[in-house]
Design a protein around this motif. Structure first.
Motif, PDB file in Angstrom:
ATOM      1  N   PHE A 128       0.812  -1.219   0.000  1.00  8.17           N
ATOM      2  CA  PHE A 128       0.000   0.000   0.000  1.00  8.17           C
ATOM      3  C   PHE A 128       0.841   1.263   0.000  1.00  8.17           C
ATOM      4  CE2 PHE A 128      -3.685  -2.238  -0.199  1.00  8.17           C
ATOM      5  CZ  PHE A 128      -3.918  -3.096   0.870  1.00  8.17           C
ATOM      6  N   LEU A 129       2.059   1.181   0.531  1.00  6.87           N
ATOM      7  CA  LEU A 129       2.938   2.349   0.475  1.00  6.87           C
ATOM      8  C   LEU A 129       3.803   2.349  -0.775  1.00  6.87           C
ATOM      9  CD1 LEU A 129       4.043   2.536   4.210  1.00  6.87           C
ATOM     10  CD2 LEU A 129       2.623   4.158   2.990  1.00  6.87           C
ATOM     11  N   LYS A 130       3.602   1.351  -1.621  1.00  9.08           N
ATOM     12  CA  LYS A 130       4.293   1.253  -2.908  1.00  9.08           C
ATOM     13  C   LYS A 130       5.797   1.229  -2.772  1.00  9.08           C
ATOM     14  CE  LYS A 130       0.392   1.696  -5.098  1.00  9.08           C
ATOM     15  NZ  LYS A 130      -0.072   0.650  -4.175  1.00  9.08           N
ATOM     16  N   ALA A 131       6.286   0.569  -1.701  1.00 11.68           N
ATOM     17  CA  ALA A 131       7.726   0.576  -1.474  1.00 11.68           C
ATOM     18  C   ALA A 131       8.464  -0.432  -2.338  1.00 11.68           C
ATOM     19  CB  ALA A 131       7.999   0.285   0.002  1.00 11.68           C
ATOM     20  N   TYR A 132       7.742  -1.179  -3.168  1.00  8.08           N
ATOM     21  CA  TYR A 132       8.373  -2.196  -3.996  1.00  8.08           C
ATOM     22  C   TYR A 132       8.927  -1.640  -5.303  1.00  8.08           C
ATOM     23  CZ  TYR A 132       3.773  -1.651  -5.995  1.00  8.08           C
ATOM     24  OH  TYR A 132       2.645  -1.109  -6.521  1.00  8.08           O
TER      25      TYR A 132
ATOM     26  N   PRO B 280       6.619  -5.961  -8.540  1.00  6.21           N
ATOM     27  CA  PRO B 280       7.334  -4.750  -8.966  1.00  6.21           C
ATOM     28  C   PRO B 280       7.457  -4.631 -10.475  1.00  6.21           C
ATOM     29  CG  PRO B 280       8.573  -5.879  -7.271  1.00  6.21           C
ATOM     30  CD  PRO B 280       7.464  -6.783  -7.665  1.00  6.21           C
ATOM     31  N   PHE B 281       7.444  -5.811 -11.139  1.00  6.75           N
ATOM     32  CA  PHE B 281       7.650  -5.743 -12.580  1.00  6.75           C
ATOM     33  C   PHE B 281       6.385  -5.345 -13.321  1.00  6.75           C
ATOM     34  CE2 PHE B 281      11.824  -7.149 -12.046  1.00  6.75           C
ATOM     35  CZ  PHE B 281      11.822  -8.094 -11.045  1.00  6.75           C
ATOM     36  N   PHE B 282       5.267  -5.254 -12.596  1.00  9.99           N
ATOM     37  CA  PHE B 282       4.045  -4.787 -13.231  1.00  9.99           C
ATOM     38  C   PHE B 282       3.846  -3.282 -13.037  1.00  9.99           C
ATOM     39  CE2 PHE B 282       2.590  -8.772 -14.519  1.00  9.99           C
ATOM     40  CZ  PHE B 282       2.803  -9.701 -13.526  1.00  9.99           C
ATOM     41  N   ASP B 283       4.517  -2.768 -12.046  1.00 15.02           N
ATOM     42  CA  ASP B 283       4.328  -1.347 -11.753  1.00 15.02           C
ATOM     43  C   ASP B 283       5.692  -0.682 -11.756  1.00 15.02           C
ATOM     44  OD1 ASP B 283       3.114   0.452  -8.783  1.00 15.02           O
ATOM     45  OD2 ASP B 283       3.784   1.136 -10.765  1.00 15.02           O
ATOM     46  N   ARG B 284       6.062  -0.147 -12.914  1.00 13.98           N
ATOM     47  CA  ARG B 284       7.418   0.362 -13.046  1.00 13.98           C
ATOM     48  C   ARG B 284       7.627   1.702 -12.361  1.00 13.98           C
ATOM     49  NH1 ARG B 284      10.567  -3.264 -16.295  1.00 13.98           N
ATOM     50  NH2 ARG B 284       9.080  -4.934 -16.564  1.00 13.98           N
ATOM     51  N   ASP B 285       6.647   2.574 -12.551  1.00 10.25           N
ATOM     52  CA  ASP B 285       6.931   3.936 -12.104  1.00 10.25           C
ATOM     53  C   ASP B 285       6.014   4.446 -11.002  1.00 10.25           C
ATOM     54  OD1 ASP B 285       5.418   5.216 -15.171  1.00 10.25           O
ATOM     55  OD2 ASP B 285       4.684   3.922 -13.555  1.00 10.25           O
ATOM     56  N   GLY B 286       5.150   3.619 -10.555  1.00  9.54           N
ATOM     57  CA  GLY B 286       4.334   4.030  -9.417  1.00  9.54           C
ATOM     58  C   GLY B 286       3.270   5.048  -9.744  1.00  9.54           C
TER      59      GLY B 286
ATOM     60  N   ALA C 130      -1.548   0.828 -13.625  1.00 13.53           N
ATOM     61  CA  ALA C 130      -0.952  -0.346 -12.983  1.00 13.53           C
ATOM     62  C   ALA C 130      -0.974  -0.184 -11.469  1.00 13.53           C
ATOM     63  CB  ALA C 130       0.465  -0.554 -13.492  1.00 13.53           C
ATOM     64  N   GLN C 131      -0.626   0.993 -11.034  1.00 16.44           N
ATOM     65  CA  GLN C 131      -0.567   1.242  -9.598  1.00 16.44           C
ATOM     66  C   GLN C 131      -1.936   1.088  -8.953  1.00 16.44           C
ATOM     67  OE1 GLN C 131      -0.895   4.754  -7.249  1.00 16.44           O
ATOM     68  NE2 GLN C 131       1.273   5.045  -7.571  1.00 16.44           N
ATOM     69  N   ARG C 132      -2.952   1.619  -9.605  1.00 18.03           N
ATOM     70  CA  ARG C 132      -4.298   1.537  -9.028  1.00 18.03           C
ATOM     71  C   ARG C 132      -4.753   0.089  -8.995  1.00 18.03           C
ATOM     72  NH1 ARG C 132      -5.123   6.445 -11.662  1.00 18.03           N
ATOM     73  NH2 ARG C 132      -6.114   5.476 -13.477  1.00 18.03           N
ATOM     74  N   TRP C 133      -4.417  -0.665 -10.040  1.00 15.56           N
ATOM     75  CA  TRP C 133      -4.761  -2.089 -10.068  1.00 15.56           C
ATOM     76  C   TRP C 133      -4.138  -2.809  -8.889  1.00 15.56           C
ATOM     77  CZ3 TRP C 133      -8.050  -5.223 -12.381  1.00 15.56           C
ATOM     78  CH2 TRP C 133      -8.675  -4.781 -13.563  1.00 15.56           C
ATOM     79  N   ILE C 134      -2.872  -2.470  -8.639  1.00 12.40           N
ATOM     80  CA  ILE C 134      -2.172  -3.183  -7.558  1.00 12.40           C
ATOM     81  C   ILE C 134      -2.776  -2.818  -6.204  1.00 12.40           C
ATOM     82  CG2 ILE C 134       0.035  -3.334  -6.350  1.00 12.40           C
ATOM     83  CD1 ILE C 134       1.377  -3.260  -9.064  1.00 12.40           C
TER      84      ILE C 134
END
Lengths: 361, 432, 155
Positions: free
Chosen positions: A110-114, A325-331, A335-339
Motif C-alpha cells: 500500500f505504500l508502494k515501497a516495492y 514490482p515488474f508490473f508497476d514500473r513507475d508508481g 498499474a498502480q491503481r490495479w495493484i
C-alpha cells in the motif's frame, strides 16, 4: 557511562569503530503521516530474534522422535523451571511473527515501497515470507499432538494434488507415503537447520538492500518532497527511530508474557497415527484462508478437479504477487491503481476466508 | 556340475518326477475312496427341510470329523444306494429317534469313559447322570417331552465342540440357546415359571462383561444353574453360587446381621437386593433411605437398619464428593499448565478406598465401612491441597508476570521521556 | 540572569537525571526479569527425564526377599517384587478388574488385589478371582545398585 566510552575507545583504536558505524549514524527515516507502518519490518525482525532465542532454549530439552516428542514438550511445560513460559512465548511468538510478516508485506504494497530500485528487496522479502510460512508449518508438527498431526496430513496432502510433480513433493515433505516419525524428523531438520540457514542468507540480503536504498516514501509524497525540499522531514535512525522501535518491542514482550501466563499454548493429546481423524481438522490459522477456499470450490470445474484449480490458482497468485514490482514500473497510472485494488482485495479475501473457515463446521 | 549351470535333459529324472506325481494322485484318489461312501448324505442333501442335511453342516459336525456316520446313531447302511436296503430293518435302521430316547442314545457313547478316551480323554462322561438330576431330566422321566434333551442345546447334525465360537453351547451363545425355549411364551405355557430370564439377563452387567467386554469368565445361564444338571439353586444356596466369584461380599454378608435375618425369613442372599437375572451395575443410590434404595424395601423410619442405611449413604456421598472436588481443582491446575501427575496418581488411592468401601458395606455394619471411607477422605484431602498449591503456583506466575509488565511499563515511560527530551534539546529532525 | 539560567539548567539536569535513572533502572529491571527465567530454565530440573518407558524402581538392598513395593512408572503405579529365590519381578500394579492397586502377599507368595480378592502369580497371570486379564509385565535390569524397570518392547 565511563565504562561505555572506555569500551568504545578501545574498539575504535583497533577496528576503527567510529568509522564503521558512521554511515549508520547518518541513517535517517522519513517522517510523515503514514510512517508508523515502518515499524512493522523491525517488529518482524525482533519477533524472529525472540523465536531464535526461545527456539534454541527449547532445543535443549526437545526430542524429535515420534515416541518422545510429545513427552519432551510435556516435560518442558511441567518440569523445567519457566519451561511453560519459553514454550508459550515460542508458540505465540510464531503466530505474532507470521501476522507481522503479512502486515509488513501489505504495508509495503500500500505504500508502494516495492518500486524501482527496490525490486530485489521485495523479492527477497516475498521469499522470506514463504520461508516464515515454512517455519510455521514445520514447527507446528513438532509437539506431535493430534491436532498438529492431522493438520500436517491435510497440509501435505494438498501439494500432492499438483499434476506430475505433486506426488513427489508430497513424498519428499512426508519422508514417505504417510505422515510418520520420519516426517517429524524431516520437519525438525527443516525447522532448525535448513530454514534458519535460508533465512540468514535472505535476511542478510534484505537488510543490506534496505541499507543501500534507504527507506522508501509513498509516491505522491515523494513527488511533493522533490518539488519542495523544505517540506521533507526525517528523523535519525540512531537513536530516535531505534528507541521508538525499542518501545514497540517492549510492548511486544509484554504481550507475549501476558499471553503465556493467561492463555498458555495447549499441549493437546499425543498423536496416534492409527486413530481415525477427528472431526473438524484444520490447518493453522495462517493457512486457513487457502484451506477454506479449497473446500468451497466445486468438485469439478469443466474437466479439471476443483481442488487442482484452487491449488494452481493460489500458485499463480503467489507467483504474480512475487513479481509485483515488474508490473508497476513507475508508481503511477493504471498499474498502480490495479495493484492497490488487488492488495485491498487480497486483505479482504484473507480476512473473510479465515473467519469463514473458523465459523464453518 | 555347478548349481548355476543349466542341466541337460535327463529321461530318468523326468520319469522319477512323473512317478511321484502319479503316487500323489493315487493317494488322494484312494483317500476319497477310503472316505466311506455316504449314500444317506447323497440323498438327504437334495431333500427339503426337515429331512435336509446339507453337506457343509455335516462336514462341520464333530462326530463326522471323528469318523462316525449316520448309521452310528440311526442304524441302517450308509454304503448302499438302495433306499430299501439302506433304511431297512435288517440293517438296524431306527429312523427318527424319539425325543425321550435321545439322552439314552447319546449317553451310550458319551458315558462310556473307555470309549470316549479314544477321542478326547479330557471330556467328561457324567453328562447323562447329571442330566437325570436336572429339572429337564426329571420331567422327561415323567413323560414330558417338551423339555430340553441333548439335541435341543447341542443341535443334531452340525454339532460343534463348546470351545467353537459358532457352537450353540459356546459361552457367548448359551443364553440365546436357553432363551429359545425359556423365553418363548408358547413353549413355556403351563409350567408356571417366568419367561423374562433372557431379557433380564441381557440387561445385566454379567451379559455386558461376557458379550461386550469379551470376558469369557463372566457368568452365563449354565454358570449358575449348571449345564447338564440344570436346576435353579435353592434359596439357601443362591449365595453359595454367587460367592464362587464374589467371595469377599459373601464372606462379609455371612458375618452380617442380614444373614440370620434372611435365613429366618427364607430370603435368598444376594438376589434379594441385586436380583437374580437382571443384575445391574450397582450404584450408591441403592444404599440409603431414598425411594429407589433397596434398604427401604424392609427397613422403615425408626429402626436401626434405616439409621445405618442413611449413614452409609451419607458416608459414600461424602467420599464421592471429596474426590470430585479434588478432581476439579486438579483439572483446573492441569489445564493451566501445572504439573500434577503425582497427585493424580495418589487420587487413584482415594478411588480405591471408595471401591473398597462399596465392598465392605456388605457387612452392613457402619464401623468397618467408615474406616475405608476415612482412609479415602485423607487421600482426597491431600490431593486437594496439592491441587490448591498448584493453583497458588499459577497465581505466583501471574504475579511474576505482572512484575515484569511493571518494569516494561517503566522502560516505556522512561523511553518516552528520554525521547522527548532528546528531540526538544538537540533538534532531531533534519531537512535534507 | 546567570542565576536563573543556572537554576533552569540545574532543574533540567535533575529532570534529566530522573529520566536517566528511570530509563536505566527500568532497563536493568526488565533485563533481569527476562534473564532470570532463562537462567532458571537452563538449570536442569530434578528429574532428568520424563521417560514413561524406563524408570528406576528402587535400589539394591531396599527390598527384603519375599517382599514387594509400589513404585511410580509414568503416571501409573507399578509393583516391584523380590521373590523368595532372589529374583526381581516387575509389573503394572493396576488391577485388570476395576483398576485398584494390587500388592504383594508374602504369605501367599502371590500378588493380591484387596478390592475383590483377585490373585495373580509372579508372572502376572490372573489365577483366581475376578481379574479377566494378566498384569502387564515389565523388564527388570539391575544397573549398578539401581533397579531399572522398562516397558517390554514389541508385543
Amino acid at each position: 557511562m565511563r565504562l561505555f566510552s572506555a569500551v568504545r575507545d578501545w574498539l575504535d583504536e583497533r577496528f576503527g569503530w567510529a568509522e564503521l558505524i558512521a554511515p549508520l549514524r547518518k541513517k535517517t527515516v522519513p517522517h510523515h503521516s503514514r510512517s508508523y507502518w515502518y515499524y512493522l519490518g523491525g517488529m518482524t525482525l525482533f519477533l524472529f530474534f525472540v523465536q531464535v532465542v526461545s527456539g534454541i532454549l527449547l532445543l535443549l530439552y526437545y526430542r524429535p522422535s515420534s515416541d518422545q516428542a510429545f513427552e519432551s514438550v510435556q516435560y518442558i511445560m511441567t518440569q523445567v523451571r519457566f519451561g511453560w513460559l519459553i514454550r508459550s512465548i515460542h508458540s505465540w511468538g510464531a503466530n505474532l511473527m507470521v501476522f507481522m510478516a503479512f502486515s509488513h508485506m501489505f504495508s509495503v504494497v500500500f505504500l508502494k515501497a516495492y518500486r524501482k530500485p527496490r525490486e530485489l528487496t521485495w523479492l527477497s522479502g516475498m521469499l522470506l515470507l514463504f520461508v516464515v510460512l515454512g517455519f510455521g508449518f514445520s514447527g507446528y508438527l513438532l509437539p506431535w499432538n493430534t491436532r498438529a498431526f492431522f493438520a500436517t496430513q491435510v497440509g501435505t496432502d494438498i501439494p500432492g494434488q499438483i499434476p506430475i510433480v505433486g506426488k513427489w513433493i508430497e513424498t519428499f515433505l512426508r519422508g514417505g507415503e504417510n505422515v510418520t516419525g520420519a516426517t517429524l524428523g524431516r520437519f525438525f531438520g527443516f525447522h532448525v537447520a535448513v530454514l534458519p540457514g535460508l533465512v540468514t542468507l535472505l535476511l542478510a540480503l534484505h537488510l543490506l538492500l534496505i541499507q543501500r536504498f534507504g527507506i522508501s516514501v509513498p509516491p505522491e509524497l515523494e513527488r511533493q518532497w522533490n518539488a519542495q525540499p523544505a517540506l521533507r522531514r526525517e528523523i535519525h535512525f540512531f537513536p530516535n527511530f531505534l528507541l521508538r522501535e525499542l518501545m514497540a518491542w517492549y510492548v511486544a514482550l509484554g504481550v507475549l508474557g501476558g499471553l503465556a501466563a493467561f492463555a498458555p499454548w495447549e499441549l493437546g493429546t499425543k498423536a496416534d497415527p492409527f486413530a481415525p481423524a477427528p472431526a473438524g481438522i484444520r490447518p493453522e490459522w495462517f493457512f486457513m484462508f487457502m484451506f477454506q477456499s479449497l473446500k468451497v470450490i466445486p468438485a469439478k470445474i469443466l474437466f479439471i478437479s476443483g481442488e487442482l484449480v484452487g491449488i494452481l490458482g493460489f500458485g499463480i497468485a503467489a507467483l504474480v504477487w512475487t513479481l509485483l514490482p515488474f508490473f508497476d514500473r513507475d508508481g503511477r497510472g493504471r498499474a498502480q491503481r490495479w495493484i492497490t485494488g488487488a492488495g485491498v482485495f487480497a486483505v479482504a479475501y484473507i480476512l473473510v476466508m479465515t473467519v469463514y473457515g473458523y465459523m464453518a463446521k | 556340475m555347478g548349481p548355476l549351470q543349466s542341466r541337460e535333459f535327463s529321461p530318468s529324472r523326468l520319469a522319477a518326477r512323473l512317478g511321484i506325481l502319479a503316487v500323489c494322485l493315487a493317494a488322494s484318489g484312494a483317500q476319497a475312496w477310503a472316505q466311506a461312501k455316504n449314500a444317506c448324505l447323497d440323498c438327504h442333501a437334495t431333500l427339503d427341510p426337515p429331512l435336509q442335511i446339507t453337506a457343509e453342516s455335516f462336514a462341520q459336525d464333530i462326530h463326522t470329523q471323528k469318523g462316525l456316520t449316520c448309521g452310528s446313531c440311526h442304524g441302517g447302511d450308509p454304503a448302499t444306494d438302495d433306499m430299501e436296503r439302506a433304511m431297512g430293518r435288517a440293517a438296524g435302521f431306527r429312523g427318527k429317534i424319539e425325543r425321550a430316547q435321545i439322552p439314552a442314545l447319546c449317553s451310550h457313547c458319551h458315558s462310556d469313559a473307555a470309549y470316549m478316551r479314544q477321542f478326547n480323554p479330557t471330556l467328561r462322561t457324567d453328562q447323562y447322570s447329571q442330566y437325570l438330576t436336572s429339572v429337564h431330566g426329571k420331567r422327561l422321566a415323567t413323560g414330558d417331552s417338551k423339555v430340553a434333551v441333548c439335541t435341543d442345546c447341542h443341535s443334531v447334525h452340525g454339532i460343534r465342540p463348546a470351545s467353537d465360537s459358532l457352537s450353540s453351547v459356546h459361552p457367548l451363545n448359551v443364553a440365546k440357546t436357553c432363551g429359545r425355549c425359556h423365553a418363548d411364551p408358547e413353549h413355556m405355557k403351563g409350567y408356571g415359571i417366568p419367561i423374562d430370564q433372557f431379557a433380564s439377563y441381557s440387561s445385566s452387567v454379567h451379559h455386558e462383561a461376557l458379550v461386550e467386554r469379551g470376558d469369557l469368565s463372566a457368568p452365563t445361564c449354565t454358570t449358575c444353574h449348571g449345564n447338564h444338571g440344570a436346576a435353579p439353586p435353592g434359596v439357601a444356596s443362591v449365595e453359595n453360587v454367587c460367592s464362587t466369584c464374589h467371595a469377599f461380599q459373601a464372606q462379609l454378608f455371612d458375618g452380617s446381621p442380614h444373614k440370620v435375618a434372611f435365613t429366618a425369613m427364607g430370603l435368598p442372599g444376594c438376589v434379594t437386593c441385586h436380583s437374580n437375572h437382571a443384575i445391574l451395575h450397582p450404584t450408591d443410590a441403592m444404599v440409603g433411605t431414598s425411594a429407589g434404595a433397596v434398604c427401604v424395601r424392609c427397613h422403615s423410619q425408626g429402626d436401626t437398619g434405616f439409621h445405618v442405611a442413611a449413614q452409609m449413604h451419607d458416608q459414600l456421598n461424602q467420599l464421592q464428593s471429596a474426590i470430585a472436588s479434588s478432581d476439579e481443582v486438579l483439572d483446573t491446575a492441569e489445564s493451566s499448565g501445572m504439573e500434577i501427575s503425582q497427585s493424580q496418581m495418589e487420587q487413584a488411592e482415594a478411588r480405591d478406598a471408595l471401591t473398597h468401601a462399596r465392598v465392605t458395606l456388605h457387612g452392613f455394619q457402619l464401623a468397618p465401612m467408615e474406616k475405608d471411607i476415612q482412609a479415602g477422605k485423607v487421600v482426597a484431602a491431600k490431593t486437594l491441597s496439592a491441587g490448591q498449591k498448584a493453583l497458588a503456583e499459577r497465581d505466583y506466575r501471574r504475579k511474576g508476570l505482572a512484575l515484569s509488565l511493571v518494569t516494561i511499563l517503566v522502560v516505556l515511560i522512561g523511553l518516552r521521556l528520554y525521547l522527548s527530551q532528546l528531540e526538544k534539546s538537540v533538534g532531531s529532525t533534519k531537512t535534507s | 540572569m546567570h542565576k536563573e539560567m543556572s537554576e533552569q539548567s540545574s532543574g533540567r539536569v535533575s529532570r534529566r537525571g530522573l529520566v536517566e535513572f528511570l530509563l536505566g533502572g527500568g532497563l536493568l529491571a526488565s533485563f533481569i526479569s527476562f534473564v532470570y527465567p532463562v537462567w532458571r530454565y537452563l538449570i536442569p530440573p530434578a528429574t532428568p527425564e520424563l521417560n514413561s518407558n524406563t524408570t528406576v524402581a528402587g535400589r539394591v538392598g531396599e527390598l527384603k526377599r519375599n517382599s514387594g513395593k509400589i513404585f511410580r512408572f509414568g503416571n501409573r503405579p507399578g509393583l516391584l517384587v523380590l521373590t523368595a529365590n532372589g529374583e526381581y519381578r516387575a509389573m503394572t500394579a493396576v488391577c485388570t478388574h476395576l483398576n485398584c492397586t494390587v500388592q504383594y502377599r508374602s504369605d501367599l507368595q502371590l500378588i493380591w488385589c484387596a478390592c475383590h480378592n483377585g490373585l495373580y502369580d509372579l508372572n502376572g497371570r490372573n489365577v483366581s478371582g475376578p481379574p479377566p486379564r494378566p498384569l502387564d509385565a515389565f523388564e527388570v535390569h539391575v544397573r549398578g545398585d539401581e533397579i531399572v524397570v522398562s516397558r517390554r518392547n514389541g508385543a
